[in-house]
Scaffold this active site. Structure first.
Site, PDB file in Angstrom:
ATOM      1  N   HIS A   5       0.686 -29.474  13.758  1.00 28.16           N
ATOM      2  CA  HIS A   5       1.603 -28.241  14.123  1.00 28.16           C
ATOM      3  C   HIS A   5       0.978 -27.041  14.508  1.00 28.16           C
ATOM      4  CE1 HIS A   5       1.717 -27.146   9.770  1.00 28.16           C
ATOM      5  NE2 HIS A   5       1.836 -26.038  10.132  1.00 28.16           N
ATOM      6  N   GLU A  42       4.600 -20.634   8.004  1.00 26.79           N
ATOM      7  CA  GLU A  42       3.542 -20.014   7.878  1.00 26.79           C
ATOM      8  C   GLU A  42       3.354 -18.597   8.132  1.00 26.79           C
ATOM      9  OE1 GLU A  42       0.365 -22.714   8.917  1.00 26.79           O
ATOM     10  OE2 GLU A  42       1.355 -24.665   8.188  1.00 26.79           O
TER      11      GLU A  42
END
Length: 71
Positions: A41, A67
């Site tokens: 990803h 993130e």
């Protein structure tokens, strides 16, 4: 790529030793059997858009945003 960072498919191909293998890098990400171990990803298109992801583009954006907040 470290947590919270992204790379383009072309950067991934270059890191693998063949800068012209952009399609192969995309195929490798698309067929990745261990997305938790090898976090595909984090690979995005050259124009910065998320591109495709086995879990769908919304999940890819969610993971990238997660993130970015916690990286």
């Amino acid at each position: 790529m470290p947590y919270g960072e992204t790379a383009t498919y072309s950067q991934l191909a270059a890191l693998a030793g063949n800068p012209r293998a952009v399609r192969a890098a995309g195929t490798a990400c698309a067929t990745n059997p261990l997305p938790i171990v090898v976090p595909c990803h984090r690979v995005v298109r050259a124009d910065g858009t998320v591109g495709n992801y086995a879990g769908g583009p919304a999940m890819k954006r969610f993971l990238l945003e997660l993130e970015a907040r916690h990286g």
